[in-house]
Write an enzyme that holds these catalytic residues in place. Structure first.
Site, PDB file in Angstrom:
ATOM      1  N   HIS A 222     101.203  62.289   6.765  1.00 38.69           N
ATOM      2  CA  HIS A 222     101.848  60.998   7.052  1.00 38.69           C
ATOM      3  C   HIS A 222     100.835  59.997   7.615  1.00 38.69           C
ATOM      4  O   HIS A 222     101.213  59.061   8.308  1.00 38.69           O
ATOM      5  CB  HIS A 222     103.013  61.171   8.034  1.00 38.69           C
ATOM      6  CG  HIS A 222     103.871  62.352   7.730  1.00 38.69           C
ATOM      7  ND1 HIS A 222     104.832  62.351   6.733  1.00 38.69           N
ATOM      8  CD2 HIS A 222     103.887  63.614   8.261  1.00 38.69           C
ATOM      9  CE1 HIS A 222     105.411  63.537   6.689  1.00 38.69           C
ATOM     10  NE2 HIS A 222     104.853  64.323   7.596  1.00 38.69           N
TER      11      HIS A 222
ATOM     12  N   ARG B  88     101.179  38.871 -46.343  1.00 43.03           N
ATOM     13  CA  ARG B  88     101.835  39.306 -45.106  1.00 43.03           C
ATOM     14  C   ARG B  88     101.850  40.834 -45.008  1.00 43.03           C
ATOM     15  O   ARG B  88     102.828  41.437 -44.553  1.00 43.03           O
ATOM     16  CB  ARG B  88     103.263  38.759 -44.998  1.00 43.03           C
ATOM     17  CG  ARG B  88     103.361  37.251 -44.995  1.00 43.03           C
ATOM     18  CD  ARG B  88     102.665  36.634 -43.800  1.00 43.03           C
ATOM     19  NE  ARG B  88     102.717  35.165 -43.829  1.00 43.03           N
ATOM     20  CZ  ARG B  88     102.015  34.380 -43.024  1.00 43.03           C
ATOM     21  NH1 ARG B  88     101.188  34.918 -42.131  1.00 43.03           N
ATOM     22  NH2 ARG B  88     102.110  33.082 -43.111  1.00 43.03           N
ATOM     23  N   HIS B  89     100.735  41.442 -45.409  1.00 42.37           N
ATOM     24  CA  HIS B  89     100.645  42.909 -45.417  1.00 42.37           C
ATOM     25  C   HIS B  89      99.174  43.285 -45.217  1.00 42.37           C
ATOM     26  O   HIS B  89      98.342  43.033 -46.089  1.00 42.37           O
ATOM     27  CB  HIS B  89     101.169  43.458 -46.744  1.00 42.37           C
ATOM     28  CG  HIS B  89     101.505  44.917 -46.695  1.00 42.37           C
ATOM     29  ND1 HIS B  89     100.541  45.901 -46.588  1.00 42.37           N
ATOM     30  CD2 HIS B  89     102.705  45.564 -46.731  1.00 42.37           C
ATOM     31  CE1 HIS B  89     101.128  47.084 -46.576  1.00 42.37           C
ATOM     32  NE2 HIS B  89     102.449  46.899 -46.653  1.00 42.37           N
TER      33      HIS B  89
ATOM     34  N   SER C 180      82.729  39.679   1.070  1.00 38.35           N
ATOM     35  CA  SER C 180      83.706  38.607   1.225  1.00 38.35           C
ATOM     36  C   SER C 180      82.978  37.276   1.198  1.00 38.35           C
ATOM     37  O   SER C 180      81.894  37.142   1.767  1.00 38.35           O
ATOM     38  CB  SER C 180      84.462  38.760   2.556  1.00 38.35           C
ATOM     39  OG  SER C 180      85.172  37.580   2.884  1.00 38.35           O
TER      40      SER C 180
ATOM     41  N   ARG D 260      84.720  42.974 -19.163  1.00 36.83           N
ATOM     42  CA  ARG D 260      84.299  43.365 -17.819  1.00 36.83           C
ATOM     43  C   ARG D 260      84.242  44.869 -17.561  1.00 36.83           C
ATOM     44  O   ARG D 260      83.498  45.300 -16.676  1.00 36.83           O
ATOM     45  CB  ARG D 260      85.248  42.744 -16.784  1.00 36.83           C
ATOM     46  CG  ARG D 260      85.265  41.242 -16.777  1.00 36.83           C
ATOM     47  CD  ARG D 260      86.322  40.695 -15.820  1.00 36.83           C
ATOM     48  NE  ARG D 260      86.055  41.026 -14.428  1.00 36.83           N
ATOM     49  CZ  ARG D 260      85.253  40.315 -13.625  1.00 36.83           C
ATOM     50  NH1 ARG D 260      84.615  39.250 -14.096  1.00 36.83           N
ATOM     51  NH2 ARG D 260      85.084  40.664 -12.377  1.00 36.83           N
TER      52      ARG D 260
ATOM     53  N   THR E  63     100.964  55.462 -49.137  1.00 41.98           N
ATOM     54  CA  THR E  63     101.704  54.393 -48.474  1.00 41.98           C
ATOM     55  C   THR E  63     100.843  53.857 -47.337  1.00 41.98           C
ATOM     56  O   THR E  63      99.809  54.442 -47.001  1.00 41.98           O
ATOM     57  CB  THR E  63     103.059  54.917 -47.944  1.00 41.98           C
ATOM     58  OG1 THR E  63     103.824  53.824 -47.440  1.00 41.98           O
ATOM     59  CG2 THR E  63     102.863  55.933 -46.834  1.00 41.98           C
ATOM     60  N   SER E  64     101.268  52.748 -46.749  1.00 46.38           N
ATOM     61  CA  SER E  64     100.448  52.091 -45.722  1.00 46.38           C
ATOM     62  C   SER E  64     100.073  53.035 -44.584  1.00 46.38           C
ATOM     63  O   SER E  64      98.970  52.980 -44.042  1.00 46.38           O
ATOM     64  CB  SER E  64     101.198  50.891 -45.147  1.00 46.38           C
ATOM     65  OG  SER E  64     101.495  49.975 -46.161  1.00 46.38           O
TER      66      SER E  64
ATOM     67  N   ARG F 114      99.268  48.342 -31.466  1.00 41.21           N
ATOM     68  CA  ARG F 114      97.994  47.616 -31.460  1.00 41.21           C
ATOM     69  C   ARG F 114      97.572  47.245 -30.047  1.00 41.21           C
ATOM     70  O   ARG F 114      96.387  47.107 -29.759  1.00 41.21           O
ATOM     71  CB  ARG F 114      98.112  46.333 -32.292  1.00 41.21           C
ATOM     72  CG  ARG F 114      98.254  46.555 -33.784  1.00 41.21           C
ATOM     73  CD  ARG F 114      98.547  45.221 -34.467  1.00 41.21           C
ATOM     74  NE  ARG F 114      99.029  45.404 -35.829  1.00 41.21           N
ATOM     75  CZ  ARG F 114      98.267  45.352 -36.912  1.00 41.21           C
ATOM     76  NH1 ARG F 114      96.971  45.139 -36.785  1.00 41.21           N
ATOM     77  NH2 ARG F 114      98.774  45.514 -38.113  1.00 41.21           N
TER      78      ARG F 114
ATOM     79  N   GLN G 180     107.754  58.331 -42.931  1.00 37.71           N
ATOM     80  CA  GLN G 180     106.581  57.605 -43.424  1.00 37.71           C
ATOM     81  C   GLN G 180     105.437  57.699 -42.425  1.00 37.71           C
ATOM     82  O   GLN G 180     104.271  57.725 -42.806  1.00 37.71           O
ATOM     83  CB  GLN G 180     106.939  56.132 -43.662  1.00 37.71           C
ATOM     84  CG  GLN G 180     105.824  55.353 -44.346  1.00 37.71           C
ATOM     85  CD  GLN G 180     106.220  53.922 -44.633  1.00 37.71           C
ATOM     86  OE1 GLN G 180     105.753  52.996 -43.979  1.00 37.71           O
ATOM     87  NE2 GLN G 180     107.106  53.744 -45.600  1.00 37.71           N
TER      88      GLN G 180
END
Length: 475
Positions: free
Chosen positions: A150, A76-77, A280, A11, A102-103, A329, A232
């Site tokens: 105010h 799992r990586h 409305s 949207r 490294t990752s 993420r 890292q």
């Protein structure tokens, strides 16, 4: 239609920002980083062939996402899943993909590229809001309007001068955005815990080659600055800082829309209302400020994300811990997508904002007599009157006039009462001349001109190539 869709995607946000945080952009950038790493390592003497690099380049956009998903389920990586997926289509180079890295080499560097590019996308939209507000401020710099403190009527200001208050917030925001971009550092090539130990082995202890690799790779991706030290990962303070910056922009937008919604209730200024727009479902006459309300809703969401990124930055353990990943993420892309939508909507509002001078003047006429009392007291004193006695006379008249307005719904007759009071000695013909609203706006017009000239125009001049923007809403 049977699964949840993110409203920011469906949207609100622009295609360019959606692409910036898309899978295609992310994983193509990973492959660009792996290619650059291999090229520089080859230049530094590692046994990497031109054919291997050519095969990597030929398959840079040949990404099999289904296969990557299968590998990730197995390993799992996510990074190793994409290393293997890339290796399958570039078999000769399979052994040198991600060599020594490294990752976080692909993950963090890509995040920083997306943050930088996302800010550049936002900057264009921000500059165009500033341009529209500056034009609006100059156009209405002389138009008197009630000032409010105010949300009670106070001394007059001008419509243009009020717009400079919205602009002032954006000047602070774009200064912060520019500073962030100027000082943003790349992670570069640092190794598993930031010591570059794997590269010590690859380059036979030659630290100068490690430094060259770090600096050259960062330069290739458009970063003049690179972190001198890291664990890292890059310092998660970067994420906390950029979300705080996005929150600041959201705060500025929310302030503007709060004011606009109040002004729309007063029927003084309105956001655009299209020919076939429905305010409305029940009340056909309504002209709801839906754009402003949407900005307010998105702004609240962005502001809430600052807590999330601050918690991540403050709870990282030693050289790295993975409780940042899922959070990043969600938080970083969605903060960018929401602010992107906010600025699109704000530009859309400014492209069709409507001012009603007669309505504004009517409200001034209702309140101006009360504001003129200070002038009347001073004139009476000049004519020889006692300040305290005059103050009491004016106070009594003011209370009576206020009673007529509030309790009986009648017009403000304070000036009439003063003109008919024979005890007051001021020049009553002069009083009528003085009751021109422009006599009560102080230096608002010149303040507006000076602010635009001295603080806003330099920003517009520096970013003139960014001016010009289509700001249509998706829904």
């Amino acid at each position: 239609m049977n699964s949840y869709k993110n409203p920011l995607e469906e949207r609100y946000s622009s295609e360019e920002m959606l692409f910036n945080f898309s899978h295609n952009n992310k994983f193509r950038t990973w492959r660009k980083l792996w290619i650059a790493l291999a090229e520089i390592e080859k230049d530094l003497g590692l046994e990497i062939s031109d054919e291997q690099i050519a095969e990597l380049k030929a398959n840079a956009e040949n990404i099999d996402y289904d296969k990557a998903a299968e590998y990730e389920k197995k390993f799992r990586h996510d990074v190793m899943a994409h290393v293997h997926t890339y290796g399958d289509v570039a078999p000769s180079a399979k052994g040198i993909i991600h060599l020594g890295a490294t990752s976080a080499f692909v993950g963090d560097n890509t995040d920083l590229i997306q943050i930088r590019d996302g800010l550049l996308i936002l900057k264009k939209k921000l500059v165009n809001v500033i341009k529209s507000l500056a034009d609006f401020a100059i156009q209405y710099k002389d138009l008197p309007t009630l000032g409010f403190t105010h949300f009670q009527p106070a001394q007059l200001t001008t419509v243009g001068k009020r717009a400079t208050l919205w602009l002032q917030s954006l000047v602070l925001d774009i200064e912060e955005l520019d500073f962030f971009l100027e000082t943003l550092r790349f992670r570069g090539v640092k190794g598993t815990t930031g010591t570059a130990a794997s590269f010590l082995e690859l380059f036979n202890g030659d630290y100068s080659k490690v430094k060259h690799l770090d600096k050259e790779l960062s330069k290739r991706f458009g970063f003049d600055k690179v972190f001198g030290v890291s664990g890292q990962t890059y310092d998660r303070k970067i994420d906390a800082k950029v979300v705080a910056l996005l929150s600041n922009i959201a705060q500025s937008a929310h302030k503007f829309t709060n004011d606009l919604r109040l002004l729309q209730n007063l029927k003084e200024i309105e956001e655009p209302f299209e020919k076939n727009q429905i305010g409305s479902s029940a009340m056909a006459y309504k002209r709801n400020p839906m754009r402003s309300e949407r900005i307010g809703a998105l702004a609240k969401y962005v502001m809430s994300l600052t807590t999330s990124s601050a918690m991540v930055a403050s709870t990282q353990w030693f050289e790295r811990t993975l409780d940042d990943s899922a959070n990043k993420r969600l938080t970083i892309p969605q903060a960018f997508l929401a602010v992107d939508a906010i600025l699109l909507i704000w530009n859309n509002i400014m492209n069709g904002i409507v001012v009603y001078p007669n309505r504004i003047n009517k409200h001034i006429e209702e309140e101006l007599p009360f504001m003129a009392t200070e002038y009347i007291i001073m004139e009476e004193v000049k004519a020889g009157g006692d300040r305290q006695e005059i103050h009491e006379v004016i106070r009594v008249h003011s209370m009576e006039a206020s009673k007529k307005v509030k309790e009986e719904g009648k017009e403000n007759d304070l000036i009439e009462r003063i003109l008919n009071d024979d005890s007051l000695k001021l020049d009553k013909s002069k009083l009528k001349e003085v009751l021109d609203p422009k006599n009560f706006i102080g230096f608002a017009p010149v303040q507006t001109e000076e602010f635009i000239k001295n603080e806003v125009q330099p920003i517009l001049d520096q970013n003139k190539d960014l001016i010009g923007l289509e700001a249509d809403l998706k829904v």
